[in-house]
Enzyme design. Sequence first.
Site, PDB file in Angstrom:
ATOM      1  N   ASP A  89       0.789  -1.248   0.000  1.00  0.00           N
ATOM      2  CA  ASP A  89       0.000   0.000   0.000  1.00  0.00           C
ATOM      3  C   ASP A  89       0.818   1.294   0.000  1.00  0.00           C
ATOM      4  OD1 ASP A  89      -1.995  -1.872   0.214  1.00  0.00           O
ATOM      5  OD2 ASP A  89      -2.797  -1.179   2.120  1.00  0.00           O
ATOM      6  N   ASP A  94      -4.553  -0.794  -1.805  1.00  0.00           N
ATOM      7  CA  ASP A  94      -5.846  -0.602  -1.146  1.00  0.00           C
ATOM      8  C   ASP A  94      -6.776   0.034  -2.174  1.00  0.00           C
ATOM      9  OD1 ASP A  94      -6.874  -1.154   1.479  1.00  0.00           O
ATOM     10  OD2 ASP A  94      -6.930   0.991   1.929  1.00  0.00           O
ATOM     11  N   HIS A 150     -10.739   0.818  -2.539  1.00  0.00           N
ATOM     12  CA  HIS A 150     -12.106   0.795  -2.015  1.00  0.00           C
ATOM     13  C   HIS A 150     -13.104   1.460  -2.957  1.00  0.00           C
ATOM     14  CE1 HIS A 150     -10.522  -0.494   1.818  1.00  0.00           C
ATOM     15  NE2 HIS A 150      -9.845   0.618   2.022  1.00  0.00           N
ATOM     16  N   HIS A 170     -17.506   2.750   1.069  1.00  0.00           N
ATOM     17  CA  HIS A 170     -17.049   1.506   1.696  1.00  0.00           C
ATOM     18  C   HIS A 170     -17.398   1.479   3.179  1.00  0.00           C
ATOM     19  CE1 HIS A 170     -14.031  -1.545   3.059  1.00  0.00           C
ATOM     20  NE2 HIS A 170     -14.404  -2.098   1.921  1.00  0.00           N
ATOM     21  N   HIS A 200     -10.545   6.938   1.898  1.00  0.00           N
ATOM     22  CA  HIS A 200      -9.175   6.839   1.370  1.00  0.00           C
ATOM     23  C   HIS A 200      -9.117   5.782   0.278  1.00  0.00           C
ATOM     24  CE1 HIS A 200      -9.448   3.562   4.278  1.00  0.00           C
ATOM     25  NE2 HIS A 200      -8.531   2.955   3.552  1.00  0.00           N
ATOM     26  N   LYS A 254      -7.041  -4.900  -2.885  1.00  0.00           N
ATOM     27  CA  LYS A 254      -7.793  -5.408  -1.734  1.00  0.00           C
ATOM     28  C   LYS A 254      -8.703  -4.333  -1.182  1.00  0.00           C
ATOM     29  CE  LYS A 254      -3.954  -4.390   1.304  1.00  0.00           C
ATOM     30  NZ  LYS A 254      -4.668  -3.298   1.986  1.00  0.00           N
ATOM     31  N   CYS A 294      -1.864  -2.897   7.609  1.00  0.00           N
ATOM     32  CA  CYS A 294      -1.741  -3.830   6.486  1.00  0.00           C
ATOM     33  C   CYS A 294      -0.442  -4.626   6.511  1.00  0.00           C
ATOM     34  CB  CYS A 294      -1.932  -3.089   5.177  1.00  0.00           C
ATOM     35  SG  CYS A 294      -3.653  -2.529   5.018  1.00  0.00           S
TER      36      CYS A 294
HETATM   37  C1  VGL Z   1      -4.581   0.528   5.745  1.00  0.00           C
HETATM   38  C2  VGL Z   1      -6.148   1.393   7.161  1.00  0.00           C
HETATM   39  C3  VGL Z   1      -7.120   1.277   6.189  1.00  0.00           C
HETATM   40  C4  VGL Z   1      -3.159   0.129   5.525  1.00  0.00           C
HETATM   41  C5  VGL Z   1      -5.546   0.392   4.755  1.00  0.00           C
HETATM   42  O1  VGL Z   1      -2.707   0.092   4.350  1.00  0.00           O
HETATM   43  O2  VGL Z   1      -2.456  -0.129   6.531  1.00  0.00           O
HETATM   44  N1  VGL Z   1      -4.900   1.009   6.948  1.00  0.00           N
HETATM   45  N2  VGL Z   1      -6.805   0.780   4.994  1.00  0.00           N
HETATM   46 ZN    ZN Z   2      -8.246   0.907   3.457  1.00  0.00          ZN
END
Ligand code: VGL
Ligand code: ZN
Length: 208
Positions: free
Chosen positions: A8, A46, A48, A52, A81, A106, A151
Site C-alpha cells: 500500500d 488498497d 475501495h 465503503h 481513502h 484489496k 496492512c
Molecule cells: C490501511 C487502514 C485502512 C493500511 C488500509 O494500508 O495499513 N490502513 N486501509
Molecule cells: Zn483501506
Amino acid sequence: MDALLIVDLQNDFCPGGALAVPEGDAIIPVVNELAEQFDHVLQTQDWHPEGHQSFASSHPDHEPYDVIEVDYGEQVLWPDHCVQGTEGANFHPELDTTHSELVIRKGFRPEIDSYSAFYENDGETPTGLAGYLRDRGIDTLYLCGLATDFCVKWSAVDGRQEGFDVYVIENATRGIDQDGSLSQAWAEMNDAGVQVVSSEAALDLAVA
Ligand code: VGL
Ligand code: ZN
C-alpha cells in the site's frame, strides 16, 4: 525463493493524503533500492469503492477512528481513502513500480475491509496471494510499505499462518500508531514468528 512485497505505498497513505502515515514517503528511496535488487517484487493496492463500510462517512453517527462492531468483529472507521480510480489510490509517483510482477488489490468488496494481502478481514475470503506464491515456488517474503500496524502486520501474521518465512524490513515501513497499535503490532508479529531486519540485512540475506 524470496520475494519483496510492497504494501500500500499509495498517495493517500503518504503526507498530504487522506489517511497519511507520518513519514510514509520517507521509506520510498529505501523501497526503490530493495525493488531493484530483489528477483521478485509484488505489491498490494488498497482499492475501495465509494461508500465503503470502513469509511466513517458511511456511518452518520460516527467519526474517523471510532471502532464499531461488524459481522466479522471490530472495525476501525477511517477517513475516506484509496477510492478506486482516484489520485489518492495511485502509487506514490516516486515509487519505482517497474519491477513489480503482480499487484494484489484489496478492500474492493463494499462490506468487508481488507488489511492483509492474504485474507480479507473476515479471515476467510482469500486474495489468491498464497496460491500465487506457492505456484511460483516463493517461500520467503520480505515485507515493506504502509502501514506497519495495519496492512503490514496483518500480511506478516497471515503469511506466517500460511507457512511462509516472513521478514519485515524495519526501516522500509512506517506506522499509523492509533492507541498504541504500533508497539502491539511489533509484539504480535514477534509472537507469530515474523523476523525484523534492516534493509541492509535484507539485501544481504535475500540477494546474496
Ligand atoms: C490501511 C487502514 C485502512 C493500511 C488500509 O494500508 O495499513 N490502513 N486501509
Ligand atoms: Zn483501506
